[in-house]
Design an enzyme around this catalytic site. Sequence first.
Site, PDB file in Angstrom:
ATOM      1  N   TYR A 173       0.860  -1.098  -0.053  1.00  0.00           N
ATOM      2  CA  TYR A 173      -0.198   0.027   0.061  1.00  0.00           C
ATOM      3  C   TYR A 173       0.844   1.282   0.119  1.00  0.00           C
ATOM      4  O   TYR A 173       0.542   2.384  -0.258  1.00  0.00           O
ATOM      5  CB  TYR A 173      -0.956   0.184   1.290  1.00  0.00           C
ATOM      6  N   LYS A 195       2.836 -15.087   2.391  1.00  0.00           N
ATOM      7  CA  LYS A 195       2.603 -16.138   1.302  1.00  0.00           C
ATOM      8  C   LYS A 195       4.096 -16.521   0.895  1.00  0.00           C
ATOM      9  O   LYS A 195       4.475 -16.115  -0.386  1.00  0.00           O
ATOM     10  CB  LYS A 195       2.006 -15.085   0.253  1.00  0.00           C
ATOM     11  N   ASP A 239      -3.798 -17.836   1.656  1.00  0.00           N
ATOM     12  CA  ASP A 239      -4.818 -18.585   1.173  1.00  0.00           C
ATOM     13  C   ASP A 239      -5.379 -19.481   2.017  1.00  0.00           C
ATOM     14  O   ASP A 239      -6.688 -19.773   2.151  1.00  0.00           O
ATOM     15  CB  ASP A 239      -4.592 -19.097  -0.141  1.00  0.00           C
ATOM     16  N   ASP A 247      -5.718  -6.588   5.734  1.00  0.00           N
ATOM     17  CA  ASP A 247      -6.854  -5.590   5.311  1.00  0.00           C
ATOM     18  C   ASP A 247      -8.085  -6.718   5.211  1.00  0.00           C
ATOM     19  O   ASP A 247      -9.322  -6.550   5.570  1.00  0.00           O
ATOM     20  CB  ASP A 247      -6.338  -4.943   3.999  1.00  0.00           C
ATOM     21  N   ASP A 264     -11.327  -8.332   7.799  1.00  0.00           N
ATOM     22  CA  ASP A 264     -12.827  -8.198   7.269  1.00  0.00           C
ATOM     23  C   ASP A 264     -13.293  -9.395   7.414  1.00  0.00           C
ATOM     24  O   ASP A 264     -14.576  -9.576   7.761  1.00  0.00           O
ATOM     25  CB  ASP A 264     -12.799  -7.427   6.092  1.00  0.00           C
TER      26      ASP A 264
END
Length: 355
Positions: free
Chosen positions: A138, A189, A221, A245, A249
């Site tokens: 980001y 990852k 994942d 992020d 959620d």
Amino acid sequence: MKIAVLPGDGIGPEIVAQAAKVLEALRSDGLKIELEYAHLGGAGYDAAGDPFPAATEKLALAADAVLLGAVGGYQYDTLPRPMRPEQGLLRIRNGLGLFANLRPAMVYPELVNASSLKPELVSGLDIMILRELTGDIYFGQPRGIRTLPNGERQGFDTMLYSESEIRRVAHVGFRIAMKRNKKLCSVDKANVLDTSMFWREIVTEVAKEYPTVALSHMYVDNAAMQLVRAPKQFDVILTGNIFGDILSDEASMLTGSIGMLPSASLDANNKGLYEPCHGSAPDIAGKDIANPLATILSLAMMMRYTFAREDIAQRIETAVRKTLQRGLRTADIAEAGMQKIGTAAMGDAVVKALS
Ligand code: NAD
């Protein structure tokens, strides 16, 4: 306790007013609390032409902790980007150096049916997601949209984490795990990304300083899958900005009730910004129907993490639990046939349950 209070927009002022009632009740019990109010977001733009006015910045920097409602509203959607309410949020987070974002996902026994998962999967759920907030793809440079020599356009971003950024958030994660069930799962990852391989190496190194915490690693994942398959296997999840992020959620929805979820964003000295996970809900603003419990529970996090007052944190959380046990519900968490109460009545009920 010097607390800067930023009600913000939409339902922000209504829900923050309920948290302020709780603070007033604690103050009349002898706690030394100073509250000062300022504008952020659309309210800042309306009052001073800036979503993060200089006066708000000054107040936030001088305070020990910041309590925020929410920002945003349809009327600001056409403003140029630097003037949008959300920029106020990004600027205050950056200005205060808040790199550790804590989002608990808890299921209260009384609200177990609000989840879209089966009750047996989520009953008793209590996860803490720790998301690094100021690094990663980001913020990495270079980024942009460029035209290649062959004329094709290409978008690109840069994922990067420096060692110090990983170390400091890992320490926060292990310290939180020490106060909970001493399990930390670092999500990355590392099978594909070099940044993640490095992340894993540094987290493993930091873990040596916390021998009583059980560290595990999981690919993002798989973590996304495990969160809906068997979420109770997790205690603390530590992860970078982009993965956090998305996973935070996902985890918040395991609880099924956005009006119940608090959050904290901390700097290196445990100064923090505390806010509900939800937005400004302009669709229900001013109607006295918003759920103030996420904001009140954010106060409990403030007492725990900034002021190290576990006793007061638990007192607030117990008051919320007692209120739910009494069968009191705002519309968003009420089951069919239940009596619904408004925002202010819910605030009053929690204050009553405090004593
Ligand atoms: P939202 O979280 O505001 O609302 C989503 C849905 O949940 C709405 O139906 C709303 O009525 C409901 N809801 C949210 N909080 C509730 C509460 N406490 N009690 C009962 N119901 C509640 O998300 P959105 O609609 O996507 O965004 C609205 C505005 O909020 C936008 O301007 C957005 O940019 C902003 N926003 C701000 C923050 C923040 O301040 N941290 C976070 C997310 C969105």
